[in-house]
Scaffold this motif. Structure first.
Motif, PDB file in Angstrom:
ATOM      1  N   ALA A  53       1.991   2.158   1.700  1.00 10.57           N
ATOM      2  CA  ALA A  53       2.578   0.540   0.866  1.00 10.57           C
ATOM      3  C   ALA A  53       3.423  -0.143   1.255  1.00 10.57           C
ATOM      4  N   HIS A  54       3.468  -1.421   2.040  1.00 14.06           N
ATOM      5  CA  HIS A  54       4.093  -2.485   2.126  1.00 14.06           C
ATOM      6  C   HIS A  54       3.925  -3.454   0.990  1.00 14.06           C
ATOM      7  N   ASN A  55       4.763  -3.299   1.085  1.00 15.60           N
ATOM      8  CA  ASN A  55       4.495  -5.097  -0.648  1.00 15.60           C
ATOM      9  C   ASN A  55       3.745  -4.688  -1.143  1.00 15.60           C
ATOM     10  N   GLU A  56       3.352  -3.716  -1.856  1.00 17.93           N
ATOM     11  CA  GLU A  56       2.495  -3.811  -2.615  1.00 17.93           C
ATOM     12  C   GLU A  56       3.354  -3.060  -4.390  1.00 17.93           C
ATOM     13  N   GLY A  57       4.424  -3.344  -4.961  1.00 14.57           N
ATOM     14  CA  GLY A  57       4.724  -2.985  -6.031  1.00 14.57           C
ATOM     15  C   GLY A  57       3.853  -3.767  -6.955  1.00 14.57           C
ATOM     16  N   LEU A  60       0.581  -1.267  -6.720  1.00 13.40           N
ATOM     17  CA  LEU A  60       0.282   0.475  -6.742  1.00 13.40           C
ATOM     18  C   LEU A  60       0.063   1.097  -7.847  1.00 13.40           C
ATOM     19  N   ASP A  81       6.312   4.369   1.656  1.00 16.71           N
ATOM     20  CA  ASP A  81       6.545   3.292   1.425  1.00 16.71           C
ATOM     21  C   ASP A  81       6.899   2.859   3.160  1.00 16.71           C
ATOM     22  N   SER A  84       9.146  -1.303   2.896  1.00 21.15           N
ATOM     23  CA  SER A  84       9.236  -2.466   1.723  1.00 21.15           C
ATOM     24  C   SER A  84      10.032  -3.891   1.307  1.00 21.15           C
ATOM     25  N   THR A  88       8.572  -2.147  -4.259  1.00 26.91           N
ATOM     26  CA  THR A  88       7.506  -0.845  -3.867  1.00 26.91           C
ATOM     27  C   THR A  88       8.282   0.345  -4.546  1.00 26.91           C
ATOM     28  N   ALA A 137      -2.963   1.039  -0.676  1.00 25.98           N
ATOM     29  CA  ALA A 137      -2.442   1.082  -2.162  1.00 25.98           C
ATOM     30  C   ALA A 137      -2.818  -0.478  -2.791  1.00 25.98           C
ATOM     31  N   SER A 399       2.399  -8.412   5.252  1.00 27.99           N
ATOM     32  CA  SER A 399       2.222  -9.131   3.570  1.00 27.99           C
ATOM     33  C   SER A 399       1.181  -9.285   3.102  1.00 27.99           C
TER      34      SER A 399
END
Length: 404
Positions: A53-57, A60, A81, A84, A88, A137, A399
């Protein structure tokens, strides 16, 4: 000029016919040829599920919930992570507490963002499974995604990776629905065709793919310098005599870009990754196994077609501008449209149950045919320019466009 024009016209026609016929035989083969060497009566092997995940808050929780609902019980979950700058990692901590009773969950925070391949390598260091299921994610997986993948691993000791089937789930926009058609009528058809003709595929799908841990260790894991880690690892497996297969029964629901700029950037990255793999494996064109030679030759012909198509289009534009006459072969155009319709009808027949599509989705076919060739032509040409202007560019996260 006539020779180039003939190539531009005939290449997509011939290739489409090949994919159509071979995908039909692939479907027949899957139904009639049983797998052997099933692990009947043996304990289930541990599978490590890696979610990057990268900036997948905001996305996820869906994929973790789907992993927690897997019918295959013997898993461990590793959440990675990669640098991020949103919430995330906080979401990861919350999910780890929520699903702690389901399986062992490990969190891997990384700083700074160094790209998907590096994140996979760091996550794999924490994994103990014999097999690794790698997921993006922004997807969620079918409850039975693992069983058909593992069945192929047990059936073939030389199998290093099994690619699953991505299905588009965001269909609220025109672009999302067009990409749905592409996934069922082009991407799935081509992979089925490649798998039947050569026993291999050009690339696994990074969003849902399972690896044999032994194979990954043998090839040196993922290459952080590769722009597209999934294409790169596929061909390094081939270099080390491992095989890669396609499993359309292993389904993952994905989000696709819903803005044209994001879509072109995605396709440019895919095309550039293909150029990198072609360049690194150019020796296999002459000395590799026949299956690899066939796939690489198809990549060369596809890239050559893009350049020839651009040249012919420019020639036609100048001809029309100076002669005030329209040059268009109606018979050829009709043939292209007819073949495209047949191709999509076959994709529809194979995917209507798993993809939850209806015949109304096919009403966009005329728009899609123009859309597909235009997007891929632009992406291929821009990626080719990028490859020669910046040959050492390495991949990092950015993103994503997650649609509406």
């Amino acid at each position: 000029m006539n020779l180039i024009s003939t190539y531009v016209i005939l290449y997509p026609v011939i290739v489409s016919i090949i994919w159509i016929i071979s995908s039909i035989f692939f479907s027949i083969q899957q139904r009639t040829v049983p797998l052997v060497n099933q692990p009947t009566g043996q304990p289930d092997d541990l599978v490590s599920v890696l979610i990057l995940a990268h900036n997948e808050g905001t996305t996820l929780s869906g994929v973790v919930e789907s992993v927690a609902a897997l019918s295959y019980l013997h898993i461990e979950l590793i959440l990675i992570d990669d640098g991020s700058d949103d919430n995330t990692f906080d979401v990861m901590q919350k999910l780890a507490r929520q699903y702690a009773k389901r399986c062992d969950i490990k969190l891997v925070p990384l700083m700074p963002n160094r790209g998907k391949a590096n994140a996979l390598n760091e996550g794999a260091k924490q994994a103990h499974g014999k097999f690794l299921l790698c997921l993006d994610a922004d997807c969620y997986v079918d409850a039975d995604v693992l069983q058909p993948m593992l069945a192929r691993f047990y059936d073939n000791r030389n199998l290093g990776a099994v690619a699953g089937k991505p299905i588009v789930r965001n269909r609220t926009s025109l672009l999302g629905r067009l990409e749905l058609l592409e996934y069922i009528g082009v991407i799935d058809i081509i992979k089925r065709g490649q798998a039947f003709i050569t026993g291999h595929i050009t690339t696994v799908s990074g969003v849902v793919v399972a690896y044999r841990r032994e194979a990954l260790a043998d090839v040196g894991w993922w290459n952080p310098q590769a722009l597209t880690e999934d294409i790169d690892i596929t061909w390094r497996l081939y270099q080390h005599q491992w095989q890669v297969s396609y499993c359309p029964d292993a389904v993952a629901w994905i989000l696709v870009p819903e803005h044209v700029g994001a879509l072109i950037h995605q396709r440019q990255r895919w095309a550039r990754g293909g150029f990198e793999v072609l360049w690194r494996n150019k020796g296999m064109l002459l000395r590799g196994p026949l299956s690899a030679q066939w796939l690489l030759l198809d990549m060369v012909l596809s890239d050559t077609w893009a350049l020839a198509c651009a040249f012919v289009l420019l020639f036609y534009v100048f001809t029309i501008a100076f002669t005030q006459t329209l040059i268009m072969d109606g018979v050829v155009l009709f043939l292209l449209v007819l073949i495209s319709i047949i191709q999509f009808l076959i994709g529809f027949a194979d995917s209507k149950q798993s993809d939850f599509i209806t015949w109304q989705d096919l009403l966009l076919l005329p728009v899609y045919i123009i859309f597909y060739w235009f997007i891929n032509l632009v992406s291929c040409l821009s990626a080719l320019a990028s490859f020669f202007l910046d040959p050492h560019h390495a991949g990092t996260w950015r993103s994503p466009d997650r649609g509406l």
